[in-house]
Each structure stands twice: as structure tokens, then as C-alpha cells.
Design a protein around this motif. Structure first.
Motif: not given
Ligand code: ADP
Ligand code: ADP
Ligand code: MG
Length: 487
Positions: A396-397, A333-334
């Protein structure tokens, strides 16, 4: 069930392990050398035992003193951290005899993977691709040179007992071979007490991709995805991240499943890391397996939301991996990136910088984790690794993550020993790094500023002074600053 755990280590990793124990309601025992009497890991633990003089061989590497501490405190488990005794099969065996749980794999797995020649042979037999090379059956220099001709140049001479980037020589041309061999053997003998070497083809402009694996005592093995650790200096990791940028999904899946196959082939139990080198052609090869928790494990924790020390504890207690995942699929995740903050001087060949940490403060931000084993007043000594902290950010990125970590590194205030924070900031903001086109020669090839120029430095100090006077009117800082000579 484990009720009291002794941490046979110091610094940030000891602190990190104790934190998880507190969360799980497990009592903790710290060990310390005379240099670490006042260290955070000692203050944080429920009990502590002195294990000797500052020199590692007298304390943190002294098996009989550590065993004595285990007996005295009646600890029922030992976490070895990384470094020190973490990869010493004789330590795991000694604990087995005492009926104390060792939070690591079997002594047999450690023995096998601790020897790079034997592990190459074993992995090849298991169908895991290894770097083409010569496994050193014959150590005669002339014979090794003949084998080197067959492999072709450039190549690597490596110590079978090697680790931490030591005992490794890159050889470009045949005429350098014998002298490089001699110096590799000498270095290996000095660092590991074993001068045995083997040869590997040099993979050009490669990436270092490793996979976090876990095995339980019921024969199950799984992975928790990859980490990319290509940002290295002298074969030592500086920045690590997960997921690996610009890695095709199919290739990632393949690397991860080969890592699981490698661990399965030796019935591996506990946390381990299978390291690979990935060539520009997309071919990857097994480098080595580290049979312990890795320094960079927090990036994996960030993207999976799991606590790997908790996993180590539960696996040692006999839990199944499926109990730990609760039947859920673990997903990435992320993005997470870790930067290692060292007391070292980039302007002076990265030589370790020792002394008292007059003042140290890390920013407190969302999505930022700082693992450290020091505080204001702690001393960086010549006895141990000069790592001050690991700073890990999540986003997130990748872009968001890198920006967050860069800002956090920039906001870190350390007075006392010289540190590499400016250098780290330079890497994290570098255009090529941001694009994710990294390889193991990145730091050699890219021009990264070692330290601020004088004008920026003066500005930075005035900002720091202003910020500090706002935030902390307490004493201490002012004296510290005065001693530093900045005012
Ligand atoms: P890795 O990511 O493979 O753990 P490192 O560069 O972190 O590689 O460490 C290389 C070797 O040095 C490992 O054996 C590690 O356990 C050891 N090491 C690193 N930092 C420390 C430290 N602070 N104290 C003791 N040993 C350390
Ligand atoms: P250590 O035990 O010291 O960690 P490794 O075998 O894991 O040794 O190698 C450390 C680093 O050295 C790798 O991450 C990589 O950058 C470089 N390296 C090792 N072997 C090769 C090779 N055959 N070709 C190119 N680079 C290599
Ligand atoms: Mg390695």
C-alpha cells in the motif's frame, strides 16, 4: 484474432508471455537453442521448435530459422520479448511479408528509435526536450572535440546504436576526450557494428524516470504512468519501481504527457517506453525510446492491475485502447518495486557466475510476484544473460513494499552459482533508499555490503539447512548441498 503465438525468445520473458496466452486461450509455440532443450519455457508451451546452436547468432537471433519455425507451426503472431530480435526492424518487416502479426510497433518506428541521433532530432522537432548536445553530423575527432568544448564538461559520448548501457563514456575533462572517444567508438563498433557517436551534456546526480506508453492502430496513445529506475550499476538497472518516490505530482503529470506527445509524434503502435533523465533542478530530458516490452514492466502491471502482454495482443489484433480500459480511468494503486536477481558475484566485480542451479526456491507470499525462466537443475551458461529472476512486490505504501521485497529476497534459496541476493537485500534495506532519495550514482556512492560476513554466513547456512530439512525431506537437496560443500 490471434490463435497461435510463437515466442521468439527464451527465459523468464518467454515464460511470462506464454502464461498470458494460456489465460487468453491462445496456443503457444516456444523456440529453443540446444542449450535450452529442457528449459521451463519449452515445457510450458504447447509446441516447440529447435532453432539452432546455443550461440545467439545461430538461434535466437537467426531470423531465417525463426521464420522457418513460424511457417512450420503456422503461428499467426510472434512476440519478440526483449533483447534478441525485439528491436530489429528487419525481423518485423520479414513477418509483415509473411502476413504474420508482430507484437511490436511498425518497422519504421523501430528504425527511427533504434538510432539515437535520428530519434533526438525527431523528438526535438516534436517539441520534446532532449539532452543538450551534438548530433554527430560530423564524426571527425577534431570536430567532435570542438563540439565538446561548446557543450562543456562533464559530458557523455554515446553510440547512436547503443543499448544495455554499452557504448557510453562519461568524460570529465578536455584532456580525456580523444582517448574516451576512441574507446567509445571501438566499443560501439564491436557491440553494434556501428561506431557512430554523438555527444550529450552530462546531467549530474540525475534520476532515471521512464514512462510506459501504449498506442493502438487507430491513432490513440496513452500512458500507464512512470517508473523510476535510478538504482543502476554501470548504467544498467538493478532496482525499478513505480510510482517514482518524492516526485511532485505536477512534474509527474508533465513527464507523462511529454511521453505521450513523443509517442504520438511518430504514430506509435503497441507497448513502448520513453526514457527521461531528470536533473536536480527539476528539468527533464528525453534519453531514448525502447520500442518493446521492458524488463521492468511488472511494476507497472502491479500498480495498474493490467496485463501488458494482453494489451500487446489486443492492440495487435486491432482493438482500441478504450476497449482495453473499458472506459475506466487507469490509476496508480499502491507501490511496486522490482529487484533483478542475477547469477553474478558482487565480491568479484559482479562477474557472471555460471553453472547448474543445484537448488532454487522462491518464497510464496501474498503481494509477491516472481518471474523466472529457470528451475532446480537449470544451467546458467555463458551464452545468455545471467538473470535468474525478477522479484516484484506490491505494498500500500513504499515502505511496506520495500519491506516485503527485502524479506522475500532474504528468503530466497539458491544453491549453485553465486548470486546478488545479499546485495539486493542491502539496497532494499538501506536507509537512504528507504527515504526514496535515489539517483543514478546511488550504488557508487553508498556503501552496500556485497556478501554476508563469515559468521552471519555460517548462521544463514544453519538456518537454511534447518528450514530445508523441515520443508523438504526429499532427496536432491541433500545431494545438492553436499556438492556445494556447505555441510
Ligand atoms: P531496459 O530496462 O531498458 O529493458 P535492460 O537493462 O533490461 O534495460 O536491458 C538492456 C538491453 O539488454 C535491452 O536491449 C534488453 O532487451 C537486453 N536484455 C536484457 N536482459 C536480457 C536477456 N535476458 N536476454 C536478452 N537480452 C536482454
Ligand atoms: P541505453 O540505451 O544503454 O539504455 P540510455 O541513454 O538509456 O542508454 O542511458 C542509460 C543510463 O545512462 C541512464 O539511465 C543514465 O543513468 C545514464 N545516462 C545516459 N545519458 C546520460 C546523461 N546525458 N547524463 C547523465 N547520465 C546519463
Ligand atoms: Mg536506456
Amino acid at each position: 484474432m490471434i490463435s497461435k503465438l510463437l515466442v521468439a525468445n527464451r527465459g523468464e520473458i518467454a515464460v511470462r508471455v506464454i502464461r498470458t496466452c494460456k489465460k487468453l486461450g491462445i496456443k503457444t509455440v516456444a523456440v529453443y537453442s540446444d542449450a535450452d532443450v529442457d528449459s521451463p519455457h519449452v515445457k510450458l508451451a504447447d509446441e516447440s521448435v529447435r532453432v539452432g546452436e546455443p550461440t545467439p547468432s545461430a538461434s535466437y537471433l537467426n531470423i531465417s530459422n525463426i521464420l522457418e519455425a513460424v511457417r512450420k507451426t503456422k503461428a499467426d503472431a510472434v512476440h519478440p520479448g526483449y533483447g534478441f530480435l525485439s528491436e530489429k526492424p528487419e525481423f518485423a518487416s520479414a513477418l509483415e511479408k509473411e502476413k504474420v502479426l508482430f507484437l511490436g510497433p511498425s518497422p519504421e518506428s523501430m528504425e527511427l528509435m533504434g538510432d539515437k541521433i535520428n530519434s533526438r532530432i525527431k523528438m526535438e522537432a516534436a517539441g520534446v526536450p532532449v539532452v543538450p548536445g551534438y548530433n554527430g553530423q560530423n564524426q571527425d575527432p577534431k570536430q567532435l572535440q570542438t563540439e565538446a568544448e561548446k557543450i562543456g564538461y562533464p559530458l557523455m559520448i554515446k553510440a547512436t546504436a547503443g543499448g544495455g548501457g554499452k557504448g557510453m563514456k562519461r568524460v570529465y575533462q578536455p584532456k580525456e576526450f580523444l582517448s574516451s572517444l576512441e574507446s567509445a567508438q571501438r566499443e560501439a563498433l564491436k557491440a553494434f557494428g556501428d561506431g557512430t557517436v554523438f555527444l550529450e551534456k552530462y546531467i549530474e546526480t540525475p534520476r532515471h524516470i521512464e514512462v510506459q506508453v501504449f498506442g493502438d492502430k487507430h491513432g490513440n496513445v496513452m500512458h500507464l504512468f512512470e517508473r523510476e529506475c535510478s538504482i543502476q550499476r554501470r548504467h544498467q538497472k538493478v532496482i525499478e519501481e513505480s510510482p517514482a518516490p518524492n516526485l511532485p505530482a505536477a512534474l509527474r503529470d508533465e513527464i507523462c504527457s511529454v511521453a505521450v506527445k513523443a509517442a504520438q509524434s511518430i504514430r506509435y503502435v503497441g507497448a513502448g517506453t520513453v526514457e527521461f533523465i531528470l536533473g536536480k533542478d527539476g528539468k527533464f530530458y528525453f534519453l531514448e525510446m525502447n520500442t518493446r516490452l521492458q524488463v521492468e514492466h511488472p511494476v507497472t502491471e502491479f500498480i495498474t492491475g493490467q496485463d501488458l502482454v494482453e494489451w500487446q495482443i489486443r492492440v495487435a489484433e486491432g482493438k482500441k485502447l478504450s476497449d482495453l480500459t473499458k472506459g475506466n480511468q487507469i490509476v496508480q494503486n499502491g507501490h511496486a518495486i522490482e529487484a533483478r536477481v542475477y547469477a553474478e558475484d558482487p565480491e568479484n566485480q559482479f562477474l557472471p557466475s555460471t553453472g547448474i542451479l543445484e537448488y532454487i526456491e522462491f518464497p510464496d507470499r501474498d503481494f509477491l510476484r516472481v518471474d523466472t525462466g529457470v528451475e532446480t537443475g537449470s544451467e546458467i551458461t555463458v551464452f545468455y544473460d545471467p538473470m535468474i529472476a525478477k522479484m516484484i512486490a506490491w505494498g500500500k505504501t513504499r515502505e511496506e513494499c520495500a519491506s516485503r521485497l527485502k524479506e522475500a529476497v532474504d528468503e530466497t534459496v539458491i544453491f549453485g552459482p553465486v548470486t546478488n541476493t545479499f546485495y539486493l537485500s542491502g539496497i532494499l534495506s538501506h536507509e537512504e533508499f528507504r527515504k526514496g532519495f535515489t539517483h543514478t550514482h546511488f550504488l557508487e556512492e553508498q556503501n552496500i555490503a556485497f556478501s554476508p560476513d563469515r559468521a552471519t554466513q555460517a548462521d544463514a547456512f544453519s538456518f537454511a539447512a534447518a528450514a530445508l530439512s523441515e520443508k523438504k525431506k526429499s532427496a536432491g537437496i541433500w545431494e545438492a548441498a553436499g556438492q556445494g560443500g556447505f555441510w
